[in-house]
Design an enzyme around this catalytic site. Sequence first.
Site, mmCIF file in Angstrom:
data_model
loop_
_atom_site.group_PDB
_atom_site.id
_atom_site.type_symbol
_atom_site.label_atom_id
_atom_site.label_comp_id
_atom_site.label_asym_id
_atom_site.label_seq_id
_atom_site.Cartn_x
_atom_site.Cartn_y
_atom_site.Cartn_z
ATOM 1 N N LYS A 172 10.474 -6.893 -6.935
ATOM 2 C CA LYS A 172 11.170 -5.887 -6.131
ATOM 3 C C LYS A 172 10.334 -5.743 -4.854
ATOM 4 O O LYS A 172 9.329 -5.040 -4.814
ATOM 5 C CB LYS A 172 11.253 -4.559 -6.899
ATOM 6 C CG LYS A 172 12.133 -3.550 -6.219
ATOM 7 C CD LYS A 172 11.232 -2.668 -5.385
ATOM 8 C CE LYS A 172 11.895 -1.667 -4.546
ATOM 9 N NZ LYS A 172 11.860 -2.002 -3.127
ATOM 10 N N GLU A 247 -2.471 -1.261 -7.505
ATOM 11 C CA GLU A 247 -3.318 -1.432 -6.305
ATOM 12 C C GLU A 247 -2.812 -0.428 -5.277
ATOM 13 O O GLU A 247 -1.742 -0.629 -4.704
ATOM 14 C CB GLU A 247 -3.186 -2.861 -5.752
ATOM 15 C CG GLU A 247 -3.631 -3.955 -6.696
ATOM 16 C CD GLU A 247 -5.120 -3.941 -6.955
ATOM 17 O OE1 GLU A 247 -5.863 -3.358 -6.141
ATOM 18 O OE2 GLU A 247 -5.538 -4.475 -7.986
ATOM 19 N N CYS A 281 -4.718 -2.012 3.428
ATOM 20 C CA CYS A 281 -5.280 -1.003 2.523
ATOM 21 C C CYS A 281 -6.781 -0.832 2.700
ATOM 22 O O CYS A 281 -7.318 0.248 2.523
ATOM 23 C CB CYS A 281 -4.965 -1.373 1.082
ATOM 24 S SG CYS A 281 -5.540 -3.015 0.655
ATOM 25 N N GLU A 382 -4.611 8.639 4.245
ATOM 26 C CA GLU A 382 -4.516 7.278 4.777
ATOM 27 C C GLU A 382 -3.520 7.268 5.939
ATOM 28 O O GLU A 382 -2.391 7.714 5.781
ATOM 29 C CB GLU A 382 -4.018 6.386 3.638
ATOM 30 C CG GLU A 382 -4.023 4.927 3.940
ATOM 31 C CD GLU A 382 -3.471 4.120 2.760
ATOM 32 O OE1 GLU A 382 -2.550 4.603 2.066
ATOM 33 O OE2 GLU A 382 -3.968 3.008 2.548
HETATM 34 P P1 NAD Z 1 5.142 2.584 -1.030
HETATM 35 O O1 NAD Z 1 4.415 3.175 -2.171
HETATM 36 O O2 NAD Z 1 5.990 3.453 -0.198
HETATM 37 O O3 NAD Z 1 6.090 1.392 -1.521
HETATM 38 C C1 NAD Z 1 5.608 0.297 -2.269
HETATM 39 C C2 NAD Z 1 6.745 -0.275 -3.090
HETATM 40 O O4 NAD Z 1 7.163 0.701 -4.032
HETATM 41 C C3 NAD Z 1 7.986 -0.645 -2.281
HETATM 42 O O5 NAD Z 1 8.592 -1.784 -2.826
HETATM 43 C C4 NAD Z 1 8.867 0.574 -2.471
HETATM 44 O O6 NAD Z 1 10.244 0.300 -2.284
HETATM 45 C C5 NAD Z 1 8.561 0.923 -3.920
HETATM 46 N N1 NAD Z 1 8.822 2.325 -4.273
HETATM 47 C C6 NAD Z 1 8.923 3.394 -3.446
HETATM 48 N N2 NAD Z 1 9.200 4.510 -4.163
HETATM 49 C C7 NAD Z 1 9.275 4.132 -5.461
HETATM 50 C C8 NAD Z 1 9.506 4.839 -6.668
HETATM 51 N N3 NAD Z 1 9.764 6.154 -6.690
HETATM 52 N N4 NAD Z 1 9.484 4.143 -7.831
HETATM 53 C C9 NAD Z 1 9.234 2.818 -7.840
HETATM 54 N N5 NAD Z 1 9.012 2.098 -6.717
HETATM 55 C C10 NAD Z 1 9.024 2.742 -5.529
HETATM 56 O O7 NAD Z 1 4.033 1.844 -0.154
HETATM 57 P P2 NAD Z 1 4.234 1.131 1.270
HETATM 58 O O8 NAD Z 1 4.389 2.193 2.283
HETATM 59 O O9 NAD Z 1 5.255 0.064 1.134
HETATM 60 O O10 NAD Z 1 2.828 0.379 1.435
HETATM 61 C C11 NAD Z 1 1.692 0.962 1.991
HETATM 62 C C12 NAD Z 1 0.734 1.393 0.902
HETATM 63 O O11 NAD Z 1 0.340 0.259 0.113
HETATM 64 C C13 NAD Z 1 -0.548 1.970 1.443
HETATM 65 O O12 NAD Z 1 -0.878 3.127 0.713
HETATM 66 C C14 NAD Z 1 -1.573 0.871 1.188
HETATM 67 O O13 NAD Z 1 -2.899 1.308 1.096
HETATM 68 C C15 NAD Z 1 -1.074 0.300 -0.092
HETATM 69 N N6 NAD Z 1 -1.619 -1.049 -0.304
HETATM 70 C C16 NAD Z 1 -2.637 -1.196 -1.223
HETATM 71 C C17 NAD Z 1 -3.227 -2.450 -1.406
HETATM 72 C C18 NAD Z 1 -4.350 -2.637 -2.382
HETATM 73 O O14 NAD Z 1 -4.731 -3.783 -2.639
HETATM 74 N N7 NAD Z 1 -4.918 -1.595 -2.951
HETATM 75 C C19 NAD Z 1 -2.763 -3.546 -0.664
HETATM 76 C C20 NAD Z 1 -1.728 -3.344 0.249
HETATM 77 C C21 NAD Z 1 -1.154 -2.088 0.430
#
Ligand code: NAD
Length: 483
Positions: A172, A247, A281, A382
């Site tokens: 997804k 993550e 991240c 963040e």
């Molecule tokens: P997000 O949490 O908004 O979305 C991530 C994914 O989850 C997307 O596919 C989104 O559609 C899905 N999602 C959203 N709401 C959901 C729900 N209620 N239930 C299930 N799935 C849901 O994150 P983002 O804005 O896409 O990405 C940025 C974030 O990702 C930042 O916090 C960043 O630090 C983190 N990140 C972490 C790492 C790591 O290795 N720790 C790497 C890259 C990004």
Amino acid sequence: MSEYKMWIGGKWADAESGKTYPVFNPVTEAEIARVPLGDKTDVDKAVEAARKAFPIWSKKSQGERFQMVMKIAAIMRENAKEIARIDTLEHGTPAGLASMIAGDLPEWFEWNAYNARSLMGNTVPQGPNELIYLQREPVGIVALITPWNLPLLMIVEKLAPALSVGNTCIIKPASINSLTALKLAELLDKVGLPPGTVNVITGPGGIVGEALASHHDVNMVAFTGSSETGKTIMGLASKTVKRLQLELGGKNPVIILDDANVNQVAESMVGRQTFNCGQICASPGRYYIHEKIYDEFLEKFTTGMKKVVVGDPNDETTQMGPLVSAEHRNRVEAYVKSAVVEGAKVILGGKRPTIPPGNKGYYFEPTIITNVTQKMKVAREEIFGPVAIIMEKFNSDDKVIEMANDNVYGLAAYIFTQDAARGMRFANELQAGTIQIGRTPARDQDVPWGGFKESGIGKEHSVVGLYEYTDLKRIQVDLTLRK
Ligand code: NAD
């Protein structure tokens, strides 16, 4: 403009509802594609396809799976240019960086294909009439839920190990940029995986992601994204006690000690702060600078940040492209405003630049905010943009360790010093899954990656990451049994 389909059970499919939604180009702000708006019905179909494929894929010999995963690596290498082009189109990744990322992707498959072949079980010593052995098995059906910031890399880092050890998968991708994931599906379609081994469902996280996290036939959720979403997924997954690998976000302290090489650190932090427009991240989250070098660092860092070339990611000279979406730019902007309201000072940037032609695109200037205190929102949350947060200067190692640890996140921490022993003392005290002494982090296959505290659960990469996609079965045999 192109119309895309999802990939379920080895077939291209519209959403059952027939609905679609738009994907925008962050440079031109134009609608470039429409993708299916998946929902729970589509998730059910994908889970059913993955469930049917599981006995076929998991029972293949490790050697057969190796051959198949290596084919995936090969086809991705042949298509690296096209993958990079789509990454720039839907995410605004500068072309050079997009090519570098696309060029590295095949190696993730190769590394995991090779290493999955050497995962061994154990026997546990017992008496002469008993044998106990431990066998590694795939977890089952794995949902891969991924963010928009490195759209395809975040998928591949999960898909490569999950597939290599025999799981079937439902991807997804981030809802705002799913096109590289659908390109991946097109390539997987050509390598001859058993239908349903991998499925791709597009749509909103709140619908598709939640349906996957709560589905009783999904055995594991491998998630990268924000800590808030991670917590929601934990709650949903708890109903069926799913395996979780999370993550999550970070607010990574960068500690610059009085003996650091200021020139080098300033240069490397300019690159790091603006890399992928700060949408990483492990980006620097808060700078703690020793009082003896504070002014010198700030001057050099500011000079460097001013020189960053912001513009069209297709232009070879561009170092920093736009943010991913209008919504995300509003969010970054709101953080800058909140800092000013709370008493911090914007000493560079803080605005939308004018980028010719047409002044379109979700650009944001490289920004530096000083006079930030521990309690301010920009010190705690963040931002995920090219915004450097400079904390008040410090003069005590103990005090700065305490301040660095005073945050809910624990993803990465950077220490700059020329004294390795002093750096290692910091490493022992800092609460983060990745500690960088004198350098910036790299995500590579050989080393585990994962956060402490609210930055995550479990590790990715290396054999430690491969294990996360397996379960250990204990088998105990009474050797006196005879027919
Ligand atoms: P997000 O949490 O908004 O979305 C991530 C994914 O989850 C997307 O596919 C989104 O559609 C899905 N999602 C959203 N709401 C959901 C729900 N209620 N239930 C299930 N799935 C849901 O994150 P983002 O804005 O896409 O990405 C940025 C974030 O990702 C930042 O916090 C960043 O630090 C983190 N990140 C972490 C790492 C790591 O290795 N720790 C790497 C890259 C990004």
